[in-house]
Design an enzyme around this catalytic site. Structure first.
Site, PDB file in Angstrom:
ATOM      1  N   HIS A  17      -0.798  54.933  53.933  1.00 34.85           N
ATOM      2  CA  HIS A  17      -0.694  54.438  52.555  1.00 34.85           C
ATOM      3  C   HIS A  17      -1.528  55.319  51.610  1.00 34.85           C
ATOM      4  O   HIS A  17      -1.097  55.649  50.507  1.00 34.85           O
ATOM      5  CB  HIS A  17      -1.240  53.013  52.441  1.00 34.85           C
ATOM      6  CG  HIS A  17      -0.493  51.969  53.216  1.00 34.85           C
ATOM      7  ND1 HIS A  17      -1.078  51.236  54.221  1.00 34.85           N
ATOM      8  CD2 HIS A  17       0.779  51.517  53.129  1.00 34.85           C
ATOM      9  CE1 HIS A  17      -0.200  50.366  54.710  1.00 34.85           C
ATOM     10  NE2 HIS A  17       0.936  50.522  54.075  1.00 34.85           N
ATOM     11  N   LYS A  41       5.457  35.139  55.308  1.00 33.40           N
ATOM     12  CA  LYS A  41       5.026  36.222  56.194  1.00 33.40           C
ATOM     13  C   LYS A  41       3.567  35.971  56.591  1.00 33.40           C
ATOM     14  O   LYS A  41       2.736  35.666  55.730  1.00 33.40           O
ATOM     15  CB  LYS A  41       5.149  37.557  55.439  1.00 33.40           C
ATOM     16  CG  LYS A  41       5.389  38.739  56.345  1.00 33.40           C
ATOM     17  CD  LYS A  41       5.681  39.989  55.546  1.00 33.40           C
ATOM     18  CE  LYS A  41       5.282  41.214  56.348  1.00 33.40           C
ATOM     19  NZ  LYS A  41       5.386  42.443  55.577  1.00 33.40           N
ATOM     20  N   ARG A  91       8.461  57.481  56.481  1.00 32.29           N
ATOM     21  CA  ARG A  91       7.898  57.985  57.727  1.00 32.29           C
ATOM     22  C   ARG A  91       9.039  58.585  58.525  1.00 32.29           C
ATOM     23  O   ARG A  91       9.729  59.466  58.074  1.00 32.29           O
ATOM     24  CB  ARG A  91       7.218  56.833  58.492  1.00 32.29           C
ATOM     25  CG  ARG A  91       5.945  56.389  57.857  1.00 32.29           C
ATOM     26  CD  ARG A  91       5.503  55.049  58.364  1.00 32.29           C
ATOM     27  NE  ARG A  91       6.305  53.995  57.786  1.00 32.29           N
ATOM     28  CZ  ARG A  91       5.976  52.725  57.762  1.00 32.29           C
ATOM     29  NH1 ARG A  91       4.854  52.331  58.315  1.00 32.29           N
ATOM     30  NH2 ARG A  91       6.745  51.828  57.194  1.00 32.29           N
ATOM     31  N   SER A 129       0.945  49.598  59.571  1.00 31.37           N
ATOM     32  CA  SER A 129      -0.074  48.547  59.682  1.00 31.37           C
ATOM     33  C   SER A 129       0.176  47.740  60.949  1.00 31.37           C
ATOM     34  O   SER A 129      -0.759  47.309  61.631  1.00 31.37           O
ATOM     35  CB  SER A 129      -0.029  47.632  58.465  1.00 31.37           C
ATOM     36  OG  SER A 129      -0.277  48.375  57.297  1.00 31.37           O
TER      37      SER A 129
HETATM   38  P1  ADP Z   1       3.759  48.740  56.903  1.00 30.67           P
HETATM   39  O1  ADP Z   1       3.377  47.459  57.540  1.00 30.67           O
HETATM   40  O2  ADP Z   1       5.032  49.298  57.456  1.00 30.67           O
HETATM   41  O3  ADP Z   1       2.652  49.743  56.873  1.00 30.67           O
HETATM   42  P2  ADP Z   1       3.784  48.158  54.010  1.00 30.67           P
HETATM   43  O4  ADP Z   1       4.608  47.073  53.419  1.00 30.67           O
HETATM   44  O5  ADP Z   1       2.326  47.999  53.864  1.00 30.67           O
HETATM   45  O6  ADP Z   1       4.213  48.344  55.496  1.00 30.67           O
HETATM   46  O7  ADP Z   1       4.253  49.559  53.411  1.00 30.67           O
HETATM   47  C1  ADP Z   1       4.364  49.793  52.044  1.00 30.67           C
HETATM   48  C2  ADP Z   1       4.977  51.147  51.812  1.00 30.67           C
HETATM   49  O8  ADP Z   1       4.134  52.159  52.368  1.00 30.67           O
HETATM   50  C3  ADP Z   1       6.360  51.361  52.428  1.00 30.67           C
HETATM   51  O9  ADP Z   1       7.105  52.210  51.568  1.00 30.67           O
HETATM   52  C4  ADP Z   1       6.046  52.098  53.703  1.00 30.67           C
HETATM   53  O10 ADP Z   1       7.142  52.905  54.098  1.00 30.67           O
HETATM   54  C5  ADP Z   1       4.886  52.954  53.248  1.00 30.67           C
HETATM   55  N1  ADP Z   1       4.066  53.348  54.378  1.00 30.67           N
HETATM   56  C6  ADP Z   1       3.374  52.583  55.242  1.00 30.67           C
HETATM   57  N2  ADP Z   1       2.752  53.327  56.180  1.00 30.67           N
HETATM   58  C7  ADP Z   1       3.083  54.609  55.910  1.00 30.67           C
HETATM   59  C8  ADP Z   1       2.805  55.867  56.522  1.00 30.67           C
HETATM   60  N3  ADP Z   1       2.095  55.963  57.637  1.00 30.67           N
HETATM   61  N4  ADP Z   1       3.325  56.961  55.952  1.00 30.67           N
HETATM   62  C9  ADP Z   1       4.098  56.869  54.850  1.00 30.67           C
HETATM   63  N5  ADP Z   1       4.423  55.723  54.227  1.00 30.67           N
HETATM   64  C10 ADP Z   1       3.919  54.615  54.749  1.00 30.67           C
END
Ligand code: ADP
Length: 160
Positions: A17, A41, A91, A129
């Site tokens: 993130h 959730k 990703r 996450s």
């Molecule tokens: P997650 O649980 O998959 O990390 P989030 O809802 O917190 O999900 O993710 C928010 C946004 O950040 C989404 O667009 C997700 O694709 C992106 N994101 C999460 N982790 C990464 C990562 N490692 N690299 C790139 N983008 C990410």
């Protein structure tokens, strides 16, 4: 002023993130981070814990960031906050299908708000996450996935 909105659950924020935020800040003058509060959730961390972790992880660039919470449609927030773009991270290929559907749904809801995608650094492209919570549950090494204070909070959650 260019304004973007980065929505997600951030449960917890990871280096993936953070990488996306830093890339977005090269394009947007101001970035709203929209923390989703979805009663259906189950999150490991409360809304307030997630916000605190975001603030601390991004303390060097908080002058360009504001954090909001949401249990509503992202496009509505984008419009209300004056954001022209929804920022998302990509990703591996698996993100594409979901993001493709979301972008088209958002366009139907409001054509004036567009989406913009950043590809994360290769070393974070398999990081989520969800996966770091799984690793934390079994006390695995998380040092390359999230800042040390977050690793510590995860360890506390799982009583290590
Ligand atoms: P997650 O649980 O998959 O990390 P989030 O809802 O917190 O999900 O993710 C928010 C946004 O950040 C989404 O667009 C997700 O694709 C992106 N994101 C999460 N982790 C990464 C990562 N490692 N690299 C790139 N983008 C990410």
């Amino acid at each position: 002023m260019k304004v973007g909105l980065y929505p997600g659950s951030f449960d917890p924020i990871t280096y993936g993130h953070i990488d996306i935020v830093k890339r977005a800040l090269k394009i947007f003058d101001k970035l709203y981070i929209l923390v989703s509060v979805n009663p259906h959730k189950t999150n490991l961390f409360s809304k307030d814990e997630r916000i605190e972790m975001i603030k601390r992880a991004l303390e060097g660039c908080m002058d360009k960031i504001e954090i909001e919470t949401s249990n509503d449609l992202t496009v509505k927030h984008a419009k209300a906050l004056g954001a022209t773009h929804i920022v998302r991270g990509l990703r591996a290929l698996t993100d594409f299908e979901y993001e493709f559907q979301m972008t088209h749904a958002n366009r139907v809801l409001d054509r004036s708000v567009d989406s913009i995608f950043f590809m994360t650094d290769n070393k974070y492209s398999f990081l989520s996450s969800t996966s770091i919570k799984e690793i934390a549950r079994f006390d695995g090494d998380l040092s390359t996935f999230a800042p040390p204070f977050i690793v510590e909070k995860l360890r506390n959650k799982f009583n290590y």
